[in-house]
Design a protein around this motif. Structure first.
Motif, PDB file in Angstrom:
ATOM      1  N   UNK A  71     -81.589 -23.737-112.558  1.00 56.04           N
ATOM      2  CA  UNK A  71     -81.302 -24.311-111.252  1.00 56.04           C
ATOM      3  C   UNK A  71     -81.560 -23.310-110.144  1.00 56.04           C
ATOM      4  N   UNK A  72     -82.246 -23.768-109.094  1.00 56.07           N
ATOM      5  CA  UNK A  72     -82.507 -22.953-107.904  1.00 56.07           C
ATOM      6  C   UNK A  72     -81.921 -23.683-106.715  1.00 56.07           C
ATOM      7  N   UNK A  73     -81.100 -23.007-105.946  1.00 55.36           N
ATOM      8  CA  UNK A  73     -80.367 -23.679-104.867  1.00 55.36           C
ATOM      9  C   UNK A  73     -80.715 -23.131-103.488  1.00 55.36           C
ATOM     10  N   UNK A  74     -80.923 -24.036-102.535  1.00 49.72           N
ATOM     11  CA  UNK A  74     -81.044 -23.696-101.122  1.00 49.72           C
ATOM     12  C   UNK A  74     -80.068 -24.561-100.338  1.00 49.72           C
ATOM     13  N   UNK A 320     -85.373  -2.417-104.054  1.00 49.95           N
ATOM     14  CA  UNK A 320     -84.307  -3.271-104.583  1.00 49.95           C
ATOM     15  C   UNK A 320     -83.038  -2.439-104.716  1.00 49.95           C
ATOM     16  N   UNK A 321     -82.018  -2.795-103.964  1.00 54.00           N
ATOM     17  CA  UNK A 321     -80.713  -2.126-104.032  1.00 54.00           C
ATOM     18  C   UNK A 321     -79.902  -2.840-105.102  1.00 54.00           C
ATOM     19  N   UNK A 322     -79.615  -2.117-106.178  1.00 53.08           N
ATOM     20  CA  UNK A 322     -78.983  -2.772-107.339  1.00 53.08           C
ATOM     21  C   UNK A 322     -77.456  -2.803-107.276  1.00 53.08           C
ATOM     22  N   UNK A 323     -76.854  -2.029-106.439  1.00 51.50           N
ATOM     23  CA  UNK A 323     -75.390  -2.041-106.404  1.00 51.50           C
ATOM     24  C   UNK A 323     -74.883  -1.915-104.968  1.00 51.50           C
ATOM     25  N   UNK A 324     -75.231  -2.869-104.102  1.00 53.07           N
ATOM     26  CA  UNK A 324     -74.780  -2.781-102.712  1.00 53.07           C
ATOM     27  C   UNK A 324     -73.274  -3.007-102.608  1.00 53.07           C
ATOM     28  N   UNK A 325     -72.642  -2.491-101.570  1.00 57.97           N
ATOM     29  CA  UNK A 325     -71.223  -2.810-101.370  1.00 57.97           C
ATOM     30  C   UNK A 325     -71.061  -4.316-101.170  1.00 57.97           C
ATOM     31  N   UNK A 326     -70.044  -4.917-101.741  1.00 59.10           N
ATOM     32  CA  UNK A 326     -69.806  -6.345-101.484  1.00 59.10           C
ATOM     33  C   UNK A 326     -69.492  -6.565-100.006  1.00 59.10           C
ATOM     34  N   UNK A 327     -69.640  -7.789 -99.562  1.00 57.40           N
ATOM     35  CA  UNK A 327     -69.288  -8.139 -98.199  1.00 57.40           C
ATOM     36  C   UNK A 327     -68.084  -9.076 -98.201  1.00 57.40           C
ATOM     37  N   UNK A 328     -67.280  -9.002 -97.147  1.00 58.26           N
ATOM     38  CA  UNK A 328     -66.121  -9.890 -97.034  1.00 58.26           C
ATOM     39  C   UNK A 328     -66.492 -11.242 -96.436  1.00 58.26           C
ATOM     40  N   UNK A 329     -67.775 -11.453 -96.172  1.00 64.85           N
ATOM     41  CA  UNK A 329     -68.231 -12.809 -95.900  1.00 64.85           C
ATOM     42  C   UNK A 329     -68.123 -13.654 -97.156  1.00 64.85           C
ATOM     43  N   UNK A 330     -68.219 -14.974 -96.999  1.00 72.11           N
ATOM     44  CA  UNK A 330     -68.026 -15.886 -98.132  1.00 72.11           C
ATOM     45  C   UNK A 330     -69.191 -16.854 -98.248  1.00 72.11           C
ATOM     46  N   UNK A 331     -69.278 -17.505 -99.405  1.00 72.85           N
ATOM     47  CA  UNK A 331     -70.441 -18.339 -99.720  1.00 72.85           C
ATOM     48  C   UNK A 331     -70.029 -19.394-100.741  1.00 72.85           C
ATOM     49  N   UNK A 332     -70.343 -20.662-100.449  1.00 75.93           N
ATOM     50  CA  UNK A 332     -69.858 -21.704-101.365  1.00 75.93           C
ATOM     51  C   UNK A 332     -70.713 -21.858-102.618  1.00 75.93           C
ATOM     52  N   UNK A 333     -71.811 -21.110-102.751  1.00 76.52           N
ATOM     53  CA  UNK A 333     -72.514 -21.020-104.033  1.00 76.52           C
ATOM     54  C   UNK A 333     -71.567 -20.512-105.113  1.00 76.52           C
ATOM     55  N   UNK A 334     -70.469 -19.873-104.691  1.00 74.16           N
ATOM     56  CA  UNK A 334     -69.452 -19.391-105.632  1.00 74.16           C
ATOM     57  C   UNK A 334     -68.952 -20.511-106.534  1.00 74.16           C
ATOM     58  N   UNK A 335     -68.858 -21.734-106.020  1.00 73.83           N
ATOM     59  CA  UNK A 335     -68.400 -22.853-106.852  1.00 73.83           C
ATOM     60  C   UNK A 335     -69.361 -23.106-108.015  1.00 73.83           C
ATOM     61  N   UNK A 336     -70.656 -22.991-107.743  1.00 76.01           N
ATOM     62  CA  UNK A 336     -71.636 -23.188-108.814  1.00 76.01           C
ATOM     63  C   UNK A 336     -71.520 -22.093-109.864  1.00 76.01           C
ATOM     64  N   UNK A 337     -71.272 -20.862-109.419  1.00 79.49           N
ATOM     65  CA  UNK A 337     -71.149 -19.751-110.356  1.00 79.49           C
ATOM     66  C   UNK A 337     -69.881 -19.851-111.199  1.00 79.49           C
ATOM     67  N   UNK A 338     -68.891 -20.610-110.749  1.00 81.62           N
ATOM     68  CA  UNK A 338     -67.705 -20.834-111.569  1.00 81.62           C
ATOM     69  C   UNK A 338     -67.991 -21.787-112.725  1.00 81.62           C
ATOM     70  N   UNK A 339     -69.039 -22.604-112.595  1.00 80.04           N
ATOM     71  CA  UNK A 339     -69.366 -23.601-113.612  1.00 80.04           C
ATOM     72  C   UNK A 339     -70.460 -23.105-114.547  1.00 80.04           C
TER      73      UNK A 339
END
Length: 386
Positions: A71-74, A320-339
């Motif tokens: 699956x590829x999501x935009x 390619x930065x392989x380990x960037x600091x996380x951001x405190x912004x949010x993203x609803x793609x997170x719901x897909x990653x839970x499934x």
């Protein structure tokens, strides 16, 4: 690759698509014109089209022999912002604009869909997921609730977002939490109203609310492990109607950002305890409404390694930065990653220091990265479904 001629040749079309979408920005769950445009392009490419999930969601299905599905999501939606770019393709819809680059995300995935439909150098099925309502409204959650992964099962799912703070031609990705969970709260402080000249006849909700603003900041400094990250921000205070009356109530609103479920639980508990206790200390009562919006965006290890390797193939390992600091912004793609296991990656779109940030009324997507993003999608499919 890196960017093969067939994809580079699509840049004029992707630019036209992107600018059309920019000029016709639509907000959450209202992306009817956008969805129709996407569905029409997919049909032109010979891709099977499914419409209506979460109202305005579109899924394109491309099959090529036996194999797993990916699956590829935009994201489709714009923001309720009045555009100030002055561009010839500025939004024609007053008070709505693509200030986060979702027009570019959609154009890149359409470009990849067209190329994959022509070349078919993969074995399996690609589900092109065009999701509505990423901004604040959780369109990913709604698509899932309405059967996204039951109707279109995938082994892995991937997402991508442009990042103006990172130079164009770069990628960044990490396993584990990449973006924070987003929660909101509303605290109603109730006291006893009275004349502003005679405060001793009441219990001042405004003083209690002011004390609460400061006390809530002790949650991160005293209730959260110093090695964990969290944000507690009061963003609104509403109280009173005139100059000489102490109101009976004050309302505070704000946001919470966390990366770990245990920290999220601890903060919700601490916020309720502190609100009730601080209000009581001032002779008032506090009622807390706490709402969990988006979970943290957590990338799976194997899918992150695949995404990073593909990105390196496109732009080179040094970019390619392989380990960037996380951001405190949010993203609803997170719901897909839970499934479903998957990975969310950032693609650099920055032109320089003066580049407007995401959600700025002056922001515009960098069309130069369209072939880079489309190449990433194509190579991801060709590698994942080799």
């Amino acid at each position: 690759m890196p960017v093969e001629d067939g994809i580079a040749a699509l840049k004029p079309d992707m630019t036209d698509w992107r600018r059309y979408l920019h000029a016709h920005a639509e907000t959450a769950f209202q992306e009817r014109e956008t969805a129709a445009f996407v569905a029409a392009r997919l049909r032109e490419f010979g891709i099977e089209v499914h419409e209506g999930l979460a109202g305005t969601g579109v899924v394109g299905t491309l099959r090529n022999g036996d194999g797993p599905a990916i699956g590829l999501r935009a994201d489709l939606d714009g923001l309720p912002i009045a555009e100030e770019t002055g561009l010839p393709y500025a939004s024609k819809h007053a008070g709505r604009m693509h200030a986060c680059g979702h027009d570019g995300h959609t154009a890149m995935l359409l470009g990849a869909a067209r190329h994959l439909a022509q070349t078919r150098r993969f074995a399996g099925t690609v589900q092109f997921i065009f999701q509505p309502a990423e901004e604040n409204e959780g369109g990913a959650r709604v698509m899932i609730e309405q059967g996204l992964f039951e109707r279109f099962p995938v082994r892995q799912v991937f997402g991508m977002h442009n990042w103006p703070a990172m130079p164009a031609g770069h990628f960044a990705v990490r396993a584990g939490p990449l973006m924070a969970a987003c929660d909101t709260f509303e605290i109603t402080v109730s006291g006893t109203g009275c004349h502003g000249a005679m405060p001793h006849f009441g219990f001042d909700a405004i003083v209690a609310a002011a004390a609460l603003v400061s006390t809530l900041q002790t949650i991160v400094s005293r209730a959260v492990d110093p090695l964990e990250a969290a944000v507690v921000s009061v963003t609104q205070i509403h109280a009173g109607d005139t100059w000489n009356v102490l109101p009976a109530r004050a309302v505070l609103k704000g946001t919470i950002r966390t990366f770990q479920p245990a920290v999220r639980e601890r903060i919700e508990s601490a916020l309720t305890r502190i609100a009730e206790g601080t209000a009581a200390a001032h002779g008032c009562r506090a009622e807390v409404h706490y709402l969990r919006h988006y979970p943290a965006t957590v990338n799976a290890a194997a899918e992150t390694e695949l995404a990073a390797a593909v990105a390196e193939h496109i732009v080179g390992a040094a970019r390619v930065i392989r380990n960037p600091p996380p951001t405190t912004g949010s993203e609803d793609f997170a719901f897909m990653l839970q499934v479903t296991p998957g990975c969310y990656i950032w693609i650099g779109s920055g032109r320089g220091r003066e580049d407007p940030s995401l959600h700025s009324p002056h922001y515009d997507f960098n069309d130069d990265i369209l072939p880079v993003g489309a190449s990433y999608w194509v190579k991801l499919v060709e590698t994942g479904l080799a």
